[in-house]
Write an enzyme that holds these catalytic residues in place. Structure first.
Site, PDB file in Angstrom:
ATOM      1  CD  GLU A   1      -2.689   1.464  -0.265  1.00 47.65           C
ATOM      2  OE1 GLU A   1      -3.495   0.334  -1.350  1.00 47.65           O
ATOM      3  OE2 GLU A   1      -2.460   2.318  -0.459  1.00 47.65           O
TER       4      GLU A   1
ATOM      5  CE  LYS B   1       5.063   0.936   1.272  1.00 47.86           C
ATOM      6  NZ  LYS B   1       4.330   2.073   1.317  1.00 47.86           N
TER       7      LYS B   1
ATOM      8  CB  CYS C   1       5.767   3.889   7.306  1.00 57.41           C
ATOM      9  SG  CYS C   1       4.707   2.843   7.910  1.00 57.41           S
TER      10      CYS C   1
HETATM   11  P1  NAD Z   1      -2.092  -0.514  12.723  1.00 58.07           P
HETATM   12  O1  NAD Z   1      -0.930  -0.654  14.104  1.00 58.07           O
HETATM   13  O2  NAD Z   1      -2.541   0.659  12.608  1.00 58.07           O
HETATM   14  O3  NAD Z   1      -3.291  -1.718  12.314  1.00 58.07           O
HETATM   15  C1  NAD Z   1      -3.329  -3.180  12.245  1.00 58.07           C
HETATM   16  C2  NAD Z   1      -4.116  -3.627  13.218  1.00 58.07           C
HETATM   17  O4  NAD Z   1      -3.259  -4.853  13.727  1.00 58.07           O
HETATM   18  C3  NAD Z   1      -3.724  -3.100  15.096  1.00 58.07           C
HETATM   19  O5  NAD Z   1      -5.426  -3.017  14.599  1.00 58.07           O
HETATM   20  C4  NAD Z   1      -3.905  -4.511  14.932  1.00 58.07           C
HETATM   21  O6  NAD Z   1      -4.621  -5.239  16.583  1.00 58.07           O
HETATM   22  C5  NAD Z   1      -4.535  -5.329  14.275  1.00 58.07           C
HETATM   23  N1  NAD Z   1      -3.521  -6.994  14.204  1.00 58.07           N
HETATM   24  C6  NAD Z   1      -2.438  -7.438  14.901  1.00 58.07           C
HETATM   25  N2  NAD Z   1      -2.143  -8.802  14.633  1.00 58.07           N
HETATM   26  C7  NAD Z   1      -3.385  -9.385  14.641  1.00 58.07           C
HETATM   27  C8  NAD Z   1      -3.600 -10.121  14.357  1.00 58.07           C
HETATM   28  N3  NAD Z   1      -2.756 -11.595  14.396  1.00 58.07           N
HETATM   29  N4  NAD Z   1      -5.227 -10.373  14.307  1.00 58.07           N
HETATM   30  C9  NAD Z   1      -6.072  -9.321  13.486  1.00 58.07           C
HETATM   31  N5  NAD Z   1      -4.852  -7.933  13.539  1.00 58.07           N
HETATM   32  C10 NAD Z   1      -3.629  -8.342  14.786  1.00 58.07           C
HETATM   33  O7  NAD Z   1      -0.793  -0.693  11.520  1.00 58.07           O
HETATM   34  P2  NAD Z   1      -1.494   0.459  10.065  1.00 58.07           P
HETATM   35  O8  NAD Z   1      -0.271   1.877  10.257  1.00 58.07           O
HETATM   36  O9  NAD Z   1      -2.481   0.231   9.828  1.00 58.07           O
HETATM   37  O10 NAD Z   1      -0.755  -0.564   9.154  1.00 58.07           O
HETATM   38  C11 NAD Z   1      -0.326  -2.113   8.847  1.00 58.07           C
HETATM   39  C12 NAD Z   1       0.791  -2.331   8.331  1.00 58.07           C
HETATM   40  O11 NAD Z   1       0.730  -1.092   6.484  1.00 58.07           O
HETATM   41  C13 NAD Z   1       2.085  -1.556   8.317  1.00 58.07           C
HETATM   42  O12 NAD Z   1       2.883  -3.421   7.496  1.00 58.07           O
HETATM   43  C14 NAD Z   1       3.021  -0.617   7.757  1.00 58.07           C
HETATM   44  O13 NAD Z   1       3.920  -1.040   7.838  1.00 58.07           O
HETATM   45  C15 NAD Z   1       1.930  -1.132   5.842  1.00 58.07           C
HETATM   46  N6  NAD Z   1       1.726   0.596   5.394  1.00 58.07           N
HETATM   47  C16 NAD Z   1       1.376   1.874   6.543  1.00 58.07           C
HETATM   48  C17 NAD Z   1       1.017   3.138   6.235  1.00 58.07           C
HETATM   49  C18 NAD Z   1       0.415   4.121   7.114  1.00 58.07           C
HETATM   50  O14 NAD Z   1       0.004   4.970   6.305  1.00 58.07           O
HETATM   51  N7  NAD Z   1       0.123   3.303   8.109  1.00 58.07           N
HETATM   52  C19 NAD Z   1       1.533   3.442   4.481  1.00 58.07           C
HETATM   53  C20 NAD Z   1       1.555   1.758   3.966  1.00 58.07           C
HETATM   54  C21 NAD Z   1       1.737   0.693   4.219  1.00 58.07           C
HETATM   55  C1  UGA Z   2       4.591   8.032   3.704  1.00 55.14           C
HETATM   56  C2  UGA Z   2       4.784   7.438   2.452  1.00 55.14           C
HETATM   57  O1  UGA Z   2       4.391   9.139   1.158  1.00 55.14           O
HETATM   58  C3  UGA Z   2       3.242   6.438   1.694  1.00 55.14           C
HETATM   59  O2  UGA Z   2       4.162   6.554   0.107  1.00 55.14           O
HETATM   60  C4  UGA Z   2       3.131   5.485   2.458  1.00 55.14           C
HETATM   61  O3  UGA Z   2       2.540   4.720   1.571  1.00 55.14           O
HETATM   62  C5  UGA Z   2       3.282   5.230   3.601  1.00 55.14           C
HETATM   63  O4  UGA Z   2       4.551   6.359   4.120  1.00 55.14           O
HETATM   64  C6  UGA Z   2       3.634   3.871   4.818  1.00 55.14           C
HETATM   65  O5  UGA Z   2       4.533   3.172   3.897  1.00 55.14           O
HETATM   66  O6  UGA Z   2       3.369   4.277   5.758  1.00 55.14           O
HETATM   67  P1  UGA Z   2       3.257   8.647   5.264  1.00 55.14           P
HETATM   68  O7  UGA Z   2       3.792   8.713   6.570  1.00 55.14           O
HETATM   69  O8  UGA Z   2       1.222   8.555   5.996  1.00 55.14           O
HETATM   70  O9  UGA Z   2       3.397   8.619   4.128  1.00 55.14           O
HETATM   71  O10 UGA Z   2       3.085  10.396   5.477  1.00 55.14           O
HETATM   72  P2  UGA Z   2       4.289  11.631   4.441  1.00 55.14           P
HETATM   73  O11 UGA Z   2       3.326  12.052   4.060  1.00 55.14           O
HETATM   74  O12 UGA Z   2       5.275  10.397   3.647  1.00 55.14           O
HETATM   75  O13 UGA Z   2       4.782  12.192   5.504  1.00 55.14           O
HETATM   76  C7  UGA Z   2       5.864  11.560   6.288  1.00 55.14           C
HETATM   77  C8  UGA Z   2       6.315  12.321   7.023  1.00 55.14           C
HETATM   78  O14 UGA Z   2       7.636  13.056   6.369  1.00 55.14           O
HETATM   79  C9  UGA Z   2       6.175  13.839   7.850  1.00 55.14           C
HETATM   80  O15 UGA Z   2       6.794  13.292   9.477  1.00 55.14           O
HETATM   81  C10 UGA Z   2       5.698  14.890   6.862  1.00 55.14           C
HETATM   82  O16 UGA Z   2       5.644  15.982   7.693  1.00 55.14           O
HETATM   83  C11 UGA Z   2       7.218  14.255   6.464  1.00 55.14           C
HETATM   84  N1  UGA Z   2       7.438  14.696   5.188  1.00 55.14           N
HETATM   85  C12 UGA Z   2       6.998  15.082   4.036  1.00 55.14           C
HETATM   86  C13 UGA Z   2       8.697  16.339   5.842  1.00 55.14           C
HETATM   87  O17 UGA Z   2       9.207  16.479   6.453  1.00 55.14           O
HETATM   88  N2  UGA Z   2       8.140  17.015   3.890  1.00 55.14           N
HETATM   89  C14 UGA Z   2       7.972  16.349   3.233  1.00 55.14           C
HETATM   90  O18 UGA Z   2       8.322  17.072   2.059  1.00 55.14           O
HETATM   91  C15 UGA Z   2       6.847  15.317   3.270  1.00 55.14           C
END
Ligand code: NAD
Ligand code: UGA
Length: 462
Positions: free
Chosen positions: A167, A222, A278
């Protein structure tokens, strides 16, 4: 062609919730169960008051209102959801390991492994398992091994395909990113399964945006995408420090550099260091992977991106202490913004955490404000500190009252529009404003008698 009718998503977090909401919106014929072990989170997803959803994302409440209870359901019943599903997304947390081999760098895969074991045990018939979590390269091999190790002779029909579908959404713009992604990446070995997943996305994403790769390219892409994005932030942050000592201005430099189409103008905003759950974890994952394969120079190269990030947070704190006469005892400092960026309630790895801890350790009392972060979240993040060293106040003007300084750490739009004349009447003098997001008009504030330090603004040289 395999037609997907029922989806289970394990993990109702920042990714699982919004992603499934968007799939539900565009695929009314697919029934989706989002399941989680965290009952409190599931209850919040089911809350009738949409302002209480566990994830704050612009546009999300409207979608939830339209699809929840119709083809999108949130529950803690993992067994039924997995049993009935044709496709299971694994969208659980993958934080950095805290102890043991690879501690501090490699991912802790205990939650992913738990999911694979549950799917292996519970699934019926043919199930497509989709890695949505961000995972170390070659995790799909581990998942496959666990899935296929099941010894369930009672169900000979049980079979699995594993796909990687990382994602790329960013928090704060998740719905927009999900509805019009730059690309959708599907890695796999089983073309039929890949086509089944593609078919879901084709309901709202055009064909040319959907990329097929092998599993390992998908997993590595990713990590690489996040590493490249974070690298740009560390690059511009390093230049911000040069601006401050030379009289240049980081906004002018970023604009001039970004006008080159080969470089591009996105992700060139200097700030108090990147946060979020992340970037750091994914780069450190890349570092660990490189070291594992003996690519030490590659590991060192990426490690520097994280080093600069720590340095940026630290140097901001040092600038604050320096300007407040090297002493923070008996000083009250207003902290404006605790989320790691605007438009989210997430504080994971927020630079505000380290900066606040350092200021408190210097003796300051903090008054903290954020538009979406709850007091409970702040308390969790600052739990190692004396509870009397900080206070959360919901009204931004109350936070600033009678303080010696203000530090803007999150770029909430509303902070740009504060009533500075009103503020000027109620602060202690001399008063310092530290604008780490470069959102304020320096001249206007100086005219009101404020001292202002703005990140990357060389006119700070006095
Ligand atoms: P999160 O912590 O918000 O959510 C994860 C959820 O999974 C939690 O609510 C937890 O209770 C649940 N969980 C864990 N083990 C479980 C199990 N065995 N059965 C059922 N539920 C379970 O995490 P997130 O931010 O949604 O991130 C999830 C993944 O996506 C991570 O690998 C992260 O790196 C990736 N990712 C996050 C973002 C982002 O913006 N947060 C963007 C892209 C990718
Ligand atoms: C980031 C990536 O942008 C997503 O594509 C990815 O899916 C995600 O991580 C993930 O894998 O979790 P996110 O962390 O939600 O998304 O937010 P961003 O907008 O990327 O910002 C990350 C951090 O960088 C923030 O603290 C933001 O303030 C900082 N940032 C971002 C800067 O300081 N300068 C910039 O120009 C952009």
């Amino acid at each position: 062609m395999i037609a997907i009718k029922k989806i289970c998503c394990i993990g109702a977090g920042y990714v699982g919730g919004p992603t499934m909401a968007v799939i539900a919106k565009y695929c009314p014929n697919i029934q989706i169960q989002v399941v989680d072990i965290n009952k409190e989170r599931i209850d919040s997803w089911n809350n009738n008051d949409l302002s209480k959803l566990p994830v704050f994302e612009p546009g999300l409440p409207e979608i939830i209102k339209a699809v929840r209870g119709s083809n999108l359901h949130f529950s803690t019943n993992l067994v039924d959801a997995i049993k009935n599903a044709d496709m299971v997304f694994i969208s659980v947390n993958t934080p950095i390991k805290k102890s043991g081999i690879g501690a501090g760098q490699s991912s802790d895969l205990r939650w992913v492994e738990a999911c694979a074991r549950q799917i292996s045990k519970i699934a019926l018939g043919h199930t497509i398992v989709v890695e949505k979590s961000t995972l170390p390269v070659r995790t799909a091999k581990t998942i496959k091994e666990i899935l296929f190790a099941t010894n369930d002779n009672s169900n000979k029909e049980k079979s699995f395909s594993v796909l990687s579908n990382p994602e790329f959404l960013a928090e704060g713009t998740a719905i927009k990113d999900l509805e019009s992604p730059d690309r959708v990446l599907i890695g796999g070995e089983d073309l039929e399964a890949m086509l089944a997943l593609k078919d879901i996305y084709l309901n709202w994403v055009t064909d040319e945006k959907i990329i097929f790769t092998n599993l390992w390219s998908s997993e590595l892409s990713k990590l690489s995408a996040n590493a490249f994005l974070a690298q740009r932030i560390s690059s511009i942050n390093s230049i911000s420090a040069i601006c401050e000592v030379t009289g240049a201005n980081i906004q002018e430099v970023a604009n001039a550099v970004g006008r080159d189409k080969r470089i591009g103008d996105k992700f060139l905003k200097a700030g108090p260091a990147f946060g979020g759950s992340c970037f750091k974890k994914d780069i450190l994952n890349l570092v660990y992977l490189s070291k594992y394969y003996g690519l030490d120079q590659v590991a060192e190269y990426w490690e520097k991106v994280v080093d600069i990030n720590y340095w940026q947070k630290n140097r901001i704190y040092e600038e604050i202490v320096k300007r407040l006469f090297g002493n923070l005892f008996d000083k009250k400092i207003a902290i404006l913004g605790f989320a790691f960026k605007a438009n989210t309630n997430d504080t994971r790895e927020s630079p505000a955490i380290d900066i606040c801890k350092n200021l408190i350790n210097e003796g300051a009392s903090l008054l903290i404000h954020d538009y979406k972060v709850s007091e409970k979240s702040i308390a969790k993040d600052l739990s190692s500190l004396d509870v009397n060293s900080w206070e959360y106040l919901p009204n931004v003007y109350d936070v600033i009252m009678e303080t010696d300084a203000m530090v803007i750490l999150t770029e909430w739009d509303a902070y740009k529009k504060l009533d500075w004349e009103r503020i000027s009447l109620h602060v202690r003098r001399p008063f310092w404003i530290f604008d780490t997001r470069s959102i304020l008009e320096v001249d206007k504030l100086e005219n009101l008698g404020f001292n202002i330090w703005q990140l990357g603004n060389g006119s700070n040289i006095k």
